[in-house]
Design a protein around this motif. Structure first.
Motif, short mmCIF file in Angstrom:
data_model
loop_
_atom_site.label_atom_id
_atom_site.label_comp_id
_atom_site.label_asym_id
_atom_site.label_seq_id
_atom_site.Cartn_x
_atom_site.Cartn_y
_atom_site.Cartn_z
N MET A 151 0.19 22.21 13.42
CA MET A 151 0.83 22.07 14.72
C MET A 151 0.41 23.24 15.60
O MET A 151 0.33 24.37 15.15
N ASN A 152 0.19 22.96 16.86
CA ASN A 152 -0.20 23.98 17.80
C ASN A 152 0.98 24.93 18.03
O ASN A 152 2.09 24.50 18.32
N THR A 153 0.74 26.23 17.94
CA THR A 153 1.83 27.19 18.08
C THR A 153 2.30 27.33 19.52
O THR A 153 3.40 27.81 19.76
N ARG A 154 1.49 26.92 20.48
CA ARG A 154 1.88 27.03 21.89
C ARG A 154 2.63 25.80 22.39
O ARG A 154 3.15 25.80 23.49
N LEU A 155 2.69 24.76 21.59
CA LEU A 155 3.33 23.52 22.02
C LEU A 155 4.80 23.70 22.37
O LEU A 155 5.24 23.20 23.41
N PRO A 156 5.61 24.40 21.57
CA PRO A 156 7.02 24.55 21.96
C PRO A 156 7.19 25.24 23.32
O PRO A 156 8.03 24.83 24.11
N LEU A 157 6.39 26.26 23.61
CA LEU A 157 6.49 26.93 24.90
C LEU A 157 6.01 26.01 26.02
O LEU A 157 6.59 25.98 27.11
N ALA A 158 4.99 25.23 25.75
CA ALA A 158 4.48 24.30 26.76
C ALA A 158 5.52 23.24 27.09
O ALA A 158 5.60 22.78 28.23
N LEU A 159 6.30 22.83 26.13
CA LEU A 159 7.34 21.84 26.37
C LEU A 159 8.61 22.47 26.92
O LEU A 159 9.33 21.85 27.71
N ALA A 160 8.90 23.70 26.52
CA ALA A 160 10.14 24.35 26.92
C ALA A 160 10.14 24.72 28.40
O ALA A 160 11.18 24.66 29.05
N THR A 161 9.00 25.10 28.93
CA THR A 161 8.96 25.56 30.31
C THR A 161 9.35 24.45 31.30
O THR A 161 10.24 24.67 32.13
N PRO A 162 8.75 23.26 31.24
CA PRO A 162 9.19 22.21 32.18
C PRO A 162 10.64 21.78 31.95
O PRO A 162 11.36 21.47 32.90
N LEU A 163 11.07 21.80 30.70
CA LEU A 163 12.47 21.44 30.42
C LEU A 163 13.42 22.48 30.99
O LEU A 163 14.50 22.14 31.49
N LEU A 164 13.04 23.76 30.94
CA LEU A 164 13.86 24.82 31.50
C LEU A 164 13.96 24.67 33.02
O LEU A 164 15.02 24.86 33.60
N ILE A 165 12.86 24.30 33.66
CA ILE A 165 12.89 24.07 35.10
C ILE A 165 13.80 22.89 35.44
O ILE A 165 14.61 22.96 36.37
N ALA A 166 13.69 21.82 34.68
CA ALA A 166 14.54 20.65 34.93
C ALA A 166 16.01 21.00 34.74
O ALA A 166 16.86 20.60 35.56
N LEU A 167 16.32 21.75 33.72
CA LEU A 167 17.71 22.14 33.46
C LEU A 167 18.24 23.04 34.57
O LEU A 167 19.38 22.88 35.03
N ALA A 168 17.41 23.98 35.03
CA ALA A 168 17.83 24.88 36.10
C ALA A 168 18.05 24.12 37.41
O ALA A 168 19.01 24.38 38.13
N LEU A 169 17.16 23.18 37.70
CA LEU A 169 17.34 22.37 38.91
C LEU A 169 18.59 21.52 38.82
O LEU A 169 19.31 21.36 39.81
N PHE A 170 18.85 21.00 37.65
CA PHE A 170 20.07 20.21 37.44
C PHE A 170 21.30 21.08 37.69
O PHE A 170 22.27 20.65 38.31
N GLY A 171 21.25 22.33 37.22
CA GLY A 171 22.36 23.25 37.45
C GLY A 171 22.51 23.64 38.90
O GLY A 171 23.62 23.78 39.42
N LEU A 172 21.38 23.82 39.60
CA LEU A 172 21.44 24.18 41.01
C LEU A 172 21.93 23.04 41.89
O LEU A 172 22.62 23.26 42.88
N MET A 173 21.58 21.82 41.54
CA MET A 173 21.96 20.68 42.34
C MET A 173 23.41 20.27 42.12
O MET A 173 23.90 19.33 42.74
N GLY A 174 24.07 20.94 41.23
CA GLY A 174 25.49 20.67 41.04
C GLY A 174 25.79 19.62 40.01
O GLY A 174 26.87 19.05 40.02
N GLY A 175 24.83 19.37 39.12
CA GLY A 175 25.11 18.41 38.06
C GLY A 175 26.21 18.93 37.16
O GLY A 175 26.17 20.04 36.67
N GLY A 176 27.24 18.17 37.01
CA GLY A 176 28.35 18.61 36.17
C GLY A 176 29.46 19.25 37.00
O GLY A 176 29.73 18.83 38.11
N GLN A 177 30.07 20.30 36.48
CA GLN A 177 31.27 20.87 37.08
C GLN A 177 31.01 22.15 37.89
O GLN A 177 31.95 22.78 38.35
#
Length: 73
Positions: free
Chosen positions: A1-27
């Motif tokens: 398995m490529n050792t950089r794959l988790p970081l490559a996947l984590a970065t876009p997911l972190l952006i999506a999660l942060a945008l979700f938090g900024l847009m007021g998703g949830g409470q």
């Protein structure tokens, strides 16, 4: 398995999660939304650093190929 794959996947997911938090998703309301800003900035920094590294790597490869094509001088 490529050792950089988790970081490559984590970065876009972190952006999506942060945008979700900024847009007021949830409470989250008001100043609580700003807590997602550091995650967004870190993820954007990781993407920019990776893009710069990729460009430098491509330049080195191109330079090496050109040197091989020109032959020993």
């Amino acid at each position: 398995m490529n050792t950089r794959l988790p970081l490559a996947l984590a970065t876009p997911l972190l952006i999506a999660l942060a945008l979700f938090g900024l847009m007021g998703g949830g409470q989250r309301q008001g100043a609580e939304r700003l807590q997602a800003l550091p995650a967004l900035l870190i993820a954007a920094g990781l993407l920019i650093a990776r893009a710069a590294s990729y460009g430098r790597h491509r330049q080195r490869l191109l330079r090496a190929v050109k040197e091989l094509e020109s032959g020993p001088q």
